[in-house]
Design a protein around this motif. Sequence first.
Motif, PDB file in Angstrom:
ATOM      1  N   ILE A  62      -2.345   9.315   1.480  1.00 23.83           N
ATOM      2  CA  ILE A  62      -3.064   8.030   0.735  1.00 23.83           C
ATOM      3  C   ILE A  62      -3.040   8.426  -1.147  1.00 23.83           C
ATOM      4  CG2 ILE A  62      -2.978   6.628   2.529  1.00 23.83           C
ATOM      5  CD1 ILE A  62      -6.173   7.166   2.183  1.00 23.83           C
ATOM      6  N   ARG A  63      -3.455   7.258  -1.883  1.00 24.03           N
ATOM      7  CA  ARG A  63      -3.444   7.353  -3.233  1.00 24.03           C
ATOM      8  C   ARG A  63      -5.418   6.497  -2.914  1.00 24.03           C
ATOM      9  NH1 ARG A  63      -3.879   3.694  -7.617  1.00 24.03           N
ATOM     10  NH2 ARG A  63      -1.951   3.899  -6.635  1.00 24.03           N
ATOM     11  N   LEU A  64      -6.187   7.023  -3.049  1.00 20.76           N
ATOM     12  CA  LEU A  64      -7.603   6.746  -2.964  1.00 20.76           C
ATOM     13  C   LEU A  64      -7.607   5.952  -4.469  1.00 20.76           C
ATOM     14  CD1 LEU A  64      -9.931   8.869  -1.260  1.00 20.76           C
ATOM     15  CD2 LEU A  64      -9.424   6.523  -0.757  1.00 20.76           C
TER      16      LEU A  64
ATOM     17  N   GLU B 133      -3.017  -1.383   2.531  1.00 20.02           N
ATOM     18  CA  GLU B 133      -2.005  -0.933   0.919  1.00 20.02           C
ATOM     19  C   GLU B 133      -2.482   0.807   1.203  1.00 20.02           C
ATOM     20  OE1 GLU B 133      -2.495  -2.884  -3.193  1.00 20.02           O
ATOM     21  OE2 GLU B 133      -4.733  -2.057  -2.339  1.00 20.02           O
ATOM     22  N   TYR B 134      -3.063   0.803   2.355  1.00 23.41           N
ATOM     23  CA  TYR B 134      -3.119   2.286   2.201  1.00 23.41           C
ATOM     24  C   TYR B 134      -2.743   3.133   3.872  1.00 23.41           C
ATOM     25  CZ  TYR B 134      -7.585   3.248  -0.112  1.00 23.41           C
ATOM     26  OH  TYR B 134      -8.664   2.993  -1.052  1.00 23.41           O
ATOM     27  N   GLU B 135      -2.244   1.786   5.032  1.00 19.93           N
ATOM     28  CA  GLU B 135      -1.136   1.875   5.859  1.00 19.93           C
ATOM     29  C   GLU B 135       0.211   2.015   4.842  1.00 19.93           C
ATOM     30  OE1 GLU B 135      -1.632  -0.965   9.267  1.00 19.93           O
ATOM     31  OE2 GLU B 135      -2.928  -1.983   8.313  1.00 19.93           O
ATOM     32  N   ARG B 136       0.744   1.372   4.143  1.00 16.91           N
ATOM     33  CA  ARG B 136       1.729   1.246   3.426  1.00 16.91           C
ATOM     34  C   ARG B 136       2.441   2.329   2.571  1.00 16.91           C
ATOM     35  NH1 ARG B 136       0.962  -4.620   1.865  1.00 16.91           N
ATOM     36  NH2 ARG B 136      -0.573  -3.509  -0.051  1.00 16.91           N
ATOM     37  N   ASP B 137       1.036   2.837   2.431  1.00 16.31           N
ATOM     38  CA  ASP B 137       1.086   4.757   1.717  1.00 16.31           C
ATOM     39  C   ASP B 137       1.549   4.768   3.027  1.00 16.31           C
ATOM     40  OD1 ASP B 137       0.699   3.770  -0.479  1.00 16.31           O
ATOM     41  OD2 ASP B 137      -1.192   4.586  -0.604  1.00 16.31           O
ATOM     42  N   VAL B 138       1.136   4.932   4.093  1.00 12.33           N
ATOM     43  CA  VAL B 138       1.092   6.046   5.070  1.00 12.33           C
ATOM     44  C   VAL B 138       2.599   6.223   5.480  1.00 12.33           C
ATOM     45  CG1 VAL B 138       1.073   6.932   7.570  1.00 12.33           C
ATOM     46  CG2 VAL B 138      -1.056   6.438   5.596  1.00 12.33           C
ATOM     47  N   ARG B 139       2.770   4.563   6.107  1.00 11.46           N
ATOM     48  CA  ARG B 139       4.268   4.546   6.572  1.00 11.46           C
ATOM     49  C   ARG B 139       5.270   5.115   5.620  1.00 11.46           C
ATOM     50  NH1 ARG B 139       4.232   1.351  10.804  1.00 11.46           N
ATOM     51  NH2 ARG B 139       2.163  -0.130  11.186  1.00 11.46           N
ATOM     52  N   ARG B 140       5.267   4.529   4.039  1.00 10.14           N
ATOM     53  CA  ARG B 140       5.981   5.173   4.027  1.00 10.14           C
ATOM     54  C   ARG B 140       6.558   6.622   3.395  1.00 10.14           C
ATOM     55  NH1 ARG B 140       4.254   2.767  -0.712  1.00 10.14           N
ATOM     56  NH2 ARG B 140       3.385   4.552  -1.567  1.00 10.14           N
TER      57      ARG B 140
ATOM     58  N   PHE C  38      -2.395   5.929  12.553  1.00 11.28           N
ATOM     59  CA  PHE C  38      -2.800   5.140  11.062  1.00 11.28           C
ATOM     60  C   PHE C  38      -3.506   3.248  11.600  1.00 11.28           C
ATOM     61  CE2 PHE C  38      -3.622   4.173   6.711  1.00 11.28           C
ATOM     62  CZ  PHE C  38      -5.166   4.892   6.931  1.00 11.28           C
ATOM     63  N   ALA C  39      -2.868   2.650  11.760  1.00 12.65           N
ATOM     64  CA  ALA C  39      -2.351   1.115  11.892  1.00 12.65           C
ATOM     65  C   ALA C  39      -3.775   0.673  12.765  1.00 12.65           C
ATOM     66  CB  ALA C  39      -1.297   0.791  12.332  1.00 12.65           C
ATOM     67  N   GLU C  40      -3.804   1.915  13.515  1.00  7.99           N
ATOM     68  CA  GLU C  40      -4.690   1.049  14.913  1.00  7.99           C
ATOM     69  C   GLU C  40      -6.316   1.739  14.452  1.00  7.99           C
ATOM     70  OE1 GLU C  40      -6.526  -0.016  18.313  1.00  7.99           O
ATOM     71  OE2 GLU C  40      -4.611  -0.511  17.295  1.00  7.99           O
ATOM     72  N   ILE C  41      -5.643   3.182  13.613  1.00 10.04           N
ATOM     73  CA  ILE C  41      -7.122   3.521  12.991  1.00 10.04           C
ATOM     74  C   ILE C  41      -7.678   2.602  11.832  1.00 10.04           C
ATOM     75  CG2 ILE C  41      -8.165   4.713  11.599  1.00 10.04           C
ATOM     76  CD1 ILE C  41      -6.859   7.355  12.803  1.00 10.04           C
ATOM     77  N   VAL C  42      -7.115   1.863  11.390  1.00 10.58           N
ATOM     78  CA  VAL C  42      -7.217   0.304  10.291  1.00 10.58           C
ATOM     79  C   VAL C  42      -8.131  -0.670  11.346  1.00 10.58           C
ATOM     80  CG1 VAL C  42      -6.875  -0.911   8.638  1.00 10.58           C
ATOM     81  CG2 VAL C  42      -6.316   1.748   8.745  1.00 10.58           C
TER      82      VAL C  42
END
Length: 94
Positions: free
Chosen positions: A30-32, A40-47, A59-63
């Motif tokens: 991710i880019r903080l 947006e962080y979820e999208r980064d990780v998915r990508r 990660f989605a569950e963590i969020v």
Amino acid sequence: HELAGRGEFRFALRAAFLACLSRLADHQWIRLAQFRSNREYERDVRRRMQGHPETAETFAEIVRVFEGSWYGDRPVTAQRFEDFVAAVERLRPT
């Protein structure tokens, strides 16, 4: 873990979440940025983890757990905190 040891599980969960974000940024998952949202962080990780959907789902569950506990009314118990930390550890970049 220091906060959890004092029974401050809500703050301990937040600290664990921020440490998770920092670690993901260190590994360029991710880019903080202050203006970026957790989605947006979820999208980064998915990508970046397209070949590993289980990682993106972790990660989605963590969020979801963090947001429900920090912004919502979900209480943070010792067990919830330990489950959260276990999920963060499963996400550990190599």
